[in-house]
Design an enzyme around this catalytic site. Structure first.
Site, PDB file in Angstrom:
ATOM      1  N   LYS A   1      -1.256  11.082  -1.287  1.00  9.79           N
ATOM      2  CA  LYS A   1      -1.280  10.138  -0.169  1.00  9.79           C
ATOM      3  C   LYS A   1      -0.612  11.062   1.402  1.00  9.79           C
ATOM      4  O   LYS A   1       0.255  11.880   1.049  1.00  9.79           O
ATOM      5  CB  LYS A   1      -0.378   8.852  -0.382  1.00  9.79           C
TER       6      LYS A   1
ATOM      7  N   SER B   1      -0.225   0.082   0.728  1.00  9.38           N
ATOM      8  CA  SER B   1      -0.680   1.172   1.555  1.00  9.38           C
ATOM      9  C   SER B   1      -1.400   2.514   1.130  1.00  9.38           C
ATOM     10  O   SER B   1      -2.289   3.021   1.853  1.00  9.38           O
ATOM     11  CB  SER B   1       0.108   1.548   2.456  1.00  9.38           C
TER      12      SER B   1
ATOM     13  N   SER C   1       3.081  -1.029  -2.522  1.00  7.50           N
ATOM     14  CA  SER C   1       1.989  -0.153  -1.977  1.00  7.50           C
ATOM     15  C   SER C   1       1.487   0.591  -3.179  1.00  7.50           C
ATOM     16  O   SER C   1       0.382   1.455  -3.241  1.00  7.50           O
ATOM     17  CB  SER C   1       2.401   0.800  -0.752  1.00  7.50           C
TER      18      SER C   1
END
Length: 606
Positions: free
Chosen positions: A82, A156, A180
């Site tokens: 990420k 997210s 997330s």
């Protein structure tokens, strides 16, 4: 190579590593397959930055040439990270071009992945500054959900979840402050592991809420996720929020498992009858597996969840981007800007008031766990299309956090597992929650539940392999006690992990030992048996090795270290590290510290 990269190829970490070790597949072929699948997927919104393919293949070939390659737990595994987690060779953007910077070294988590044989292939898209559960708040586009393209990918950690769900990589790192790492796992039919706070170092992570952040893991199976956690967990002096918390081993399914389910009328599905039915079916599955379902009061957990965005933790998000808000507010996604700007208005008095209330809620949560092993909840109450979320961005995002927002505030660990595929093609998942430190227990029960569903993994229709035998339950396994540099998170722990050793327990010796600091590089202790009761009880860990790995490990032990029989505080005996008395001439007696970790901690501060 094309013929070798078909759908019959291994997909899970376990299967890929086994193929690499057997020589039926090379790491270079696995990396080439990843890039071929990325091209075929043709979704530029999954990755914010992607490594050059030739460079990644060259690393894979170099890795395969190493003498110890086959012993690495993630040998040749391609990993996506990420883009709010630092990885050397890639910019870190947090999905905001104006915020972008080039890190000078890996985050601790990425460093540990590489040391275990993983190959980082790219940085994935996210809801900007990790604010959101939807995956649509990024200037880099909206990744297409791997199961149904009209659905949001979930956020997210949108790109990381899609990359695993779509079969581009078998492992990715996300983050999880408010859900997330769990909501996108459900929406892509994969496993999302949200570890106990402090178990994975957050050094090198762009914070969302520093006191609540954790790096999370996406994988196709619970065993794969647990393996990744074992590789990257462990204390880290570079992270003040790191905790010294050994990872529990995965064990057989408990005979008397008690799972908490909300009281009648407390569940919220926002009118989604299919999700409601799917949750009821999941509970029936747990009962059939032998679990006892115990009702608990969910209302205090809901109240805690409201604190996250209505309380002072929004100010933590504001701290991260306050300079950017002042200098270039238009560079921030409008929804992110609206949510985060509210953090500037909170007072210190409001912060303390919320902290006091949270402490009370934590005590209530502790009591809820007094007679249950874990909670089992829907991962999210429903699912939304991208069009629905774009039309109503804040309210629908908030709904998705119904069962996730309270988790880090209450210091719980979580495991999101696929539960079923609804008749409308939308995946449904459940999340297991337990007090911090129970990550191993969640993996132990989650793996059995997921296998029992007979669901295919991710979006590629790949069947689950039969559950692997648990390490440590075989007669081939030999326990070994370590007291020094081989402890979790210490300098030589990687030697154990490279041999696929598994941590069994943290315990102490009988009070019959003295501990010395030896003048070696790296620093090591030596433990000496003395007259019964004339020594102290020394901290140690027991690890389990296969007989062949045990032999390999012991054979590499340099003098003056030796393997002998160590008596434990509870009367058991185990093989472990001792020191030859002749070597203690220049050594310092550090018995008073009660263990090597405590001594090293003080040494680092002086």
């Amino acid at each position: 190579m094309g013929a070798e990269l078909g759908a019959e190829q291994p997909e899970t970490i376990a299967a890929i590593v086994a193929a690499h070790r057997a020589g039926t597949l090379t790491p270079a072929q696995t990396i080439a397959r990843t890039y071929q699948r990325i091209r075929e997927r043709n979704d530029p919104a999954v990755f914010i930055s992607l490594r050059d393919e030739k460079d990644a293949i060259a690393e894979a070939e170099k890795l395969a040439a190493r003498a110890d390659a086959a012993s690495l737990p993630l040998y040749g595994i391609p990993v996506a990270v990420k883009d709010n987690i630092d990885a050397l060779g890639f910019p870190t953007t947090a999905a905001c071009p104006a915020f972008s910077y080039t890190p000078t070294h890996d985050s601790t988590a990425v460093e540990r992945l590489r040391a275990a044989g993983a190959i980082i292939i790219g940085k994935t898209n996210l809801d900007q500054f990790a604010t959101g559960l939807v995956g649509v708040r990024s200037p880099y586009g909206i990744p297409k959900n791997s199961i149904r393209e009209d659905l949001i990918p979930g956020g997210s950690s949108s790109g990381s979840a899609v990359a695993v769900g779509a079969g581009l990589v078998p492992l990715s790192l996300g983050t999880d402050t408010a859900g997330s790492g769990r909501v996108p796992a459900m929406l892509n039919n994969i496993v999302g592991l949200k570890p106990s706070l402090g178990m994975i170092s957050t050094a090198g992570l762009v914070p969302a809420c520093r006191t609540l952040d954790c790096i999370s893991v996406f994988a196709l199976t619970v065993d794969d996720a647990a393996l990744a956690l074992s590789v990257i967990s462990g204390p880290d002096q570079a992270d003040p929020f790191s905790r010294d918390r050994p990872l529990e081993p995965t064990i057989p399914f408990p005979a008397k498992l008690r799972l908490g389910v909300p009281r009648n009328g407390q569940l919220i599905f926002f009118g989604d009858k299919k999700s409601e039915a799917a949750y009821a079916d999941a509970l029936k599955r747990w009962s059939a597996l032998g679990a006892t379902l115990v009702e608990f009061d969910l209302e205090p957990f809901y109240e805690t969840a409201r604190l996250l965005y209505e309380g002072p933790w929004v100010a933590e998000r504001y701290l991260v981007i306050k300079n950017l808000l002042a200098s270039a507010p238009d560079s921030i996604h409008p929804v992110t800007r609206e949510i985060t700007a509210a953090g500037a208005r909170l007072t210190a008095a409001e912060t303390f008031s919320a902290l006091y209330r949270l402490q009370g809620l934590r005590k209530i949560a502790e009591r809820a766990f007094a007679n249950i092993d874990a909670l089992v909840l829907p991962t999210a109450p429903t699912a939304y299309t991208t069009a629905q979320v774009l039309a109503n961005p804040i309210e629908l995002n908030s709904r998705l956090g119904t069962y996730t927002n309270f988790v880090n505030l209450l210091d719980l660990c979580g495991l999101a597992v696929p539960a079923s595929m609804r008749t409308d093609g939308i995946p449904f998942g459940i999340t297991l929650l337990a007090p911090a430190g129970r990550d191993g227990m969640l993996a132990s029960i989650g793996r059995v539940f997921h296998a029992d569903t007979k669901l295919t993994v991710g979006a590629k229709g790949v069947a689950q392999a039969p559950l692997a035998a648990l390490p440590g339950n075989s007669s081939d396994e030999i326990p070994i006690a370590v007291v020094g540099a081989h402890l979790s998170g210490m300098a030589l722990n990687g030697e154990l992990k490279a041999l696929n050793a598994r941590l069994i327990e943290a315990t102490r010796t009988a009070p019959d030992y003295k501990l010395y600091a030896l003048p070696t590089t790296p620093p090591k202790p030596g433990m000496l048996r003395v007259e019964a009761g004339k020594g102290a009880s020394i901290e140690l860990e027991i690890w389990s090795l296969s007989s062949s790995a045990f032999g390999q490990f012991v054979n590499a032990i340099p003098a003056p270290m030796a393997i002998g029989t160590i008596r434990l505080a509870d009367g058991r005996s185990v093989k472990g590290f001792l020191v030859e008395p002749e070597a203690l001439g220049e050594a310092r007696d550090i018995t008073v510290y009660g263990g090597w970790r405590a001594y090293m901690k003080e040494a680092a501060t002086t």
